[in-house]
Design a protein around this motif. Sequence first.
Motif, PDB file in Angstrom:
ATOM      1  N   PRO A 253       0.816  -1.225   0.000  1.00 24.99           N
ATOM      2  CA  PRO A 253       0.000   0.000   0.000  1.00 24.99           C
ATOM      3  C   PRO A 253       0.854   1.282   0.000  1.00 24.99           C
ATOM      4  O   PRO A 253       0.539   2.225  -0.731  1.00 24.99           O
ATOM      5  N   LEU A 254       1.926   1.299   0.775  1.00 21.37           N
ATOM      6  CA  LEU A 254       2.750   2.509   0.824  1.00 21.37           C
ATOM      7  C   LEU A 254       3.464   2.729  -0.511  1.00 21.37           C
ATOM      8  O   LEU A 254       3.591   3.858  -0.980  1.00 21.37           O
ATOM      9  N   TYR A 255       3.907   1.642  -1.114  1.00 25.65           N
ATOM     10  CA  TYR A 255       4.585   1.748  -2.412  1.00 25.65           C
ATOM     11  C   TYR A 255       3.606   2.278  -3.469  1.00 25.65           C
ATOM     12  O   TYR A 255       3.943   3.144  -4.276  1.00 25.65           O
ATOM     13  N   ALA A 256       2.361   1.769  -3.416  1.00 31.40           N
ATOM     14  CA  ALA A 256       1.347   2.230  -4.369  1.00 31.40           C
ATOM     15  C   ALA A 256       1.102   3.731  -4.192  1.00 31.40           C
ATOM     16  O   ALA A 256       0.963   4.477  -5.162  1.00 31.40           O
ATOM     17  N   LEU A 257       1.060   4.178  -2.944  1.00 28.18           N
ATOM     18  CA  LEU A 257       0.838   5.602  -2.681  1.00 28.18           C
ATOM     19  C   LEU A 257       2.052   6.437  -3.084  1.00 28.18           C
ATOM     20  O   LEU A 257       1.922   7.522  -3.644  1.00 28.18           O
ATOM     21  N   LEU A 258       3.228   5.913  -2.781  1.00 35.09           N
ATOM     22  CA  LEU A 258       4.453   6.688  -3.001  1.00 35.09           C
ATOM     23  C   LEU A 258       4.681   7.027  -4.475  1.00 35.09           C
ATOM     24  O   LEU A 258       4.852   8.189  -4.837  1.00 35.09           O
ATOM     25  N   THR A 259       4.658   6.014  -5.346  1.00 38.13           N
ATOM     26  CA  THR A 259       5.010   6.291  -6.744  1.00 38.13           C
ATOM     27  C   THR A 259       3.944   7.161  -7.411  1.00 38.13           C
ATOM     28  O   THR A 259       4.263   8.024  -8.213  1.00 38.13           O
ATOM     29  N   ARG A 315       7.945  10.896   2.239  1.00 40.31           N
ATOM     30  CA  ARG A 315       8.836  11.659   1.347  1.00 40.31           C
ATOM     31  C   ARG A 315       8.472  11.519  -0.130  1.00 40.31           C
ATOM     32  O   ARG A 315       9.322  11.214  -0.952  1.00 40.31           O
ATOM     33  N   CYS A 316       7.196  11.730  -0.440  1.00 42.74           N
ATOM     34  CA  CYS A 316       6.774  11.603  -1.827  1.00 42.74           C
ATOM     35  C   CYS A 316       6.911  12.915  -2.581  1.00 42.74           C
ATOM     36  O   CYS A 316       6.962  12.933  -3.801  1.00 42.74           O
TER      37      CYS A 316
END
Lengths: 471, 217
Positions: A253-259, A315-316
């Motif tokens: 979930p965090l990776y999906a939000l980050l990119t 840090r996105c």
Amino acid sequence: MSVKTFTPAAFHHQSAQALSNPQLRHNFRGAMDGLMAKRLGSFDSWDIEALRDLGQGIRQKALRYLPDLLEQLEANCQRNGITVHWAESADDAGRVITELCKARGAQSVIKGKSMVSEEVELNARLAEAGIEALESDLGEYIVQMAEETPSHIIMPAIHKNTADISTLMHQRTGTRETNDAEELTHAARAQLRDRFQTADVGISGVNFAVAETGTLCLVENEGNGRLTTTVPPVHIAITGIEKVVAEFKDVPPLYALLTRSAIGQNVTTYFNMISGPRRGQEVDGPEEVHLVLVDNGRSRMYQDEEYAETLQCIRCGACMNHCPVYTRVGGHTYGTTYPGPIGKILMPHLLGLNTTKNLPTASSLCGACGEVCPVRIPIPKLLVRLRNEAVGEGKGNIEGAGSARRPMEAMGWKLFSWLARHPRCWRVGVRVVQACRSAVPKRVAPWTDNRVRPTPAATSLKQQLAQRRRS
Amino acid sequence: MSARDRILSRLRERAAPAPTQFTELDYSVMHRPLDAAVRKTRFLESLRAARAEVIETTEATWTDALAKVLDSREITALGLGEIHPWAQAARRDLKDGRRRLVSFASVKGREAFERLEAGLTSSCGAIAETGSVCLWPDADEPRSLSLIPPVHIVVVDERHIYSSFFELQSAQSWHKGLPSNALLISGPSKTADIEQTLVFGAHGPKALVVLLITRSD
Ligand code: SF4
């Protein structure tokens, strides 16, 4: 003006300079407009609010159990063969890493992108010890070549256009001058190829550190991060203590939000998960992996539940991409490692409000940052809190609280507050002010620099209402 | 007291009210299952959008497809494993002397950077939603094989395409432990660091070729 002279204390002067540089404004405006549109498109097939809820929940859970999770991370990393180091301050972090490099007799270091390494000014500290650190992320490579600092946490060289970069690379590396970004990129690839092979140590940041499995996750597109963490015999990862997540299932979930939040991409080219040095019969990968956990003011922020929300950040950079102030003044104007909204709520804790008191005021409180933040950090609320601390009585939970307090202003507000609670005196006060209407000077700097002179109304709203009722 | 103990004790000193048990988080937004047929199309579309070359082939004919890729790209030195089944099949079928087949373990350092024109690896799963290939490098197919040569060729079995990263990691129980390095790869390396212009071929492979083994059953 060299970027090195940018400081948070000179924010006003720097923003005036940035605003009068049309090329710079053009570069940022164009880039930020593109990023905003791409971000929106990339969430198309998602229930974005539910995903943000989950992202926020994951980060809050991680912070709630932070000390326990850090111990679990340490234990699992050690079990995986990763040595864990703790650094209380920027100095400590610099010392730990310099010593690790010296122990290997290292002379050159290749670096993947890491904002924490910028925060602790690692390159300068390594240079003092005679160790050369070379940035390998293309944006960082350009910025290092120009002897500048990143102007954006995701796209470090966003303030430069292709022509700037071409001239720079021509002067510094003899690259043929061209307006073709592809040619420049491939030239940089060729220039760095050897350096990956000859570097004694690779240093990278960390996007998520998974306590459950002792895994360091790195997000990137270029492959320089993989080379940095694969080719040299030693890999040192540096990160803030807040980057830990509890379980592996928290990562997708965090990776999906980050990119998506960062660059509007569904995914990056590489998602690199490191759980230790080479094992058994493996023929490549580093022989040693070290993780340096940096505090540098974070545990103090953690004491205050509201300030601790700042530590949810992944840090996105979405908050800066959407910030009307950042878009106009650019990243260097803030004079701090992290610019834009996240910088405004983070840097006062890292540096104290003495030098950073102007940063929280550089906001129209439009709320865009809070609205796009993938982990729902209430940035506007924190900005207001920091403003209050800066002009408050100095009791705040932050270094430099009260440093923006001006006795006259404070008295003025005290008087106002007293008057507002004493109607009779208030009415007298209103009459006095009305009588002296014309006495307001023509110029009340800095107000009248850009606006008309303020004059009190001849009759107050209350008086008008009373008249109306009478007639 | 060490730095570690001081940091941890500061974190534990937090005056905040002790939390009651944290409520279980709702991960349902991550459940995005796709039908098998959709999985394959989505996987192909996403990878192609990321400028990967994807070739649909079968278990019986895939080495022919590989040979064609090598010929069309004029690759004469291919790095590959010795033990992995796909690598063994490639070694068996490509024995026509047209190209050198090199085990990565035998080339070291600078040589690896200069001699190999392509690396062939297997994969341990793939993701439809994002067009990603999952690699668990090991002694036979080391990390560098998919990183240093300018072309990375990877074999993906259609049966191993999962809907999402979330589904993949949970189906394969990643929480129980991971190899020293695990990777998701979603195209050739790229950058947009120069004025937002997208350029392929940054520091990693300039090309990614996916040989997708389709199954009729
Ligand atoms: S504060 Fe929110 S929007 Fe800004 S960088 Fe951090 S996670 Fe992204």
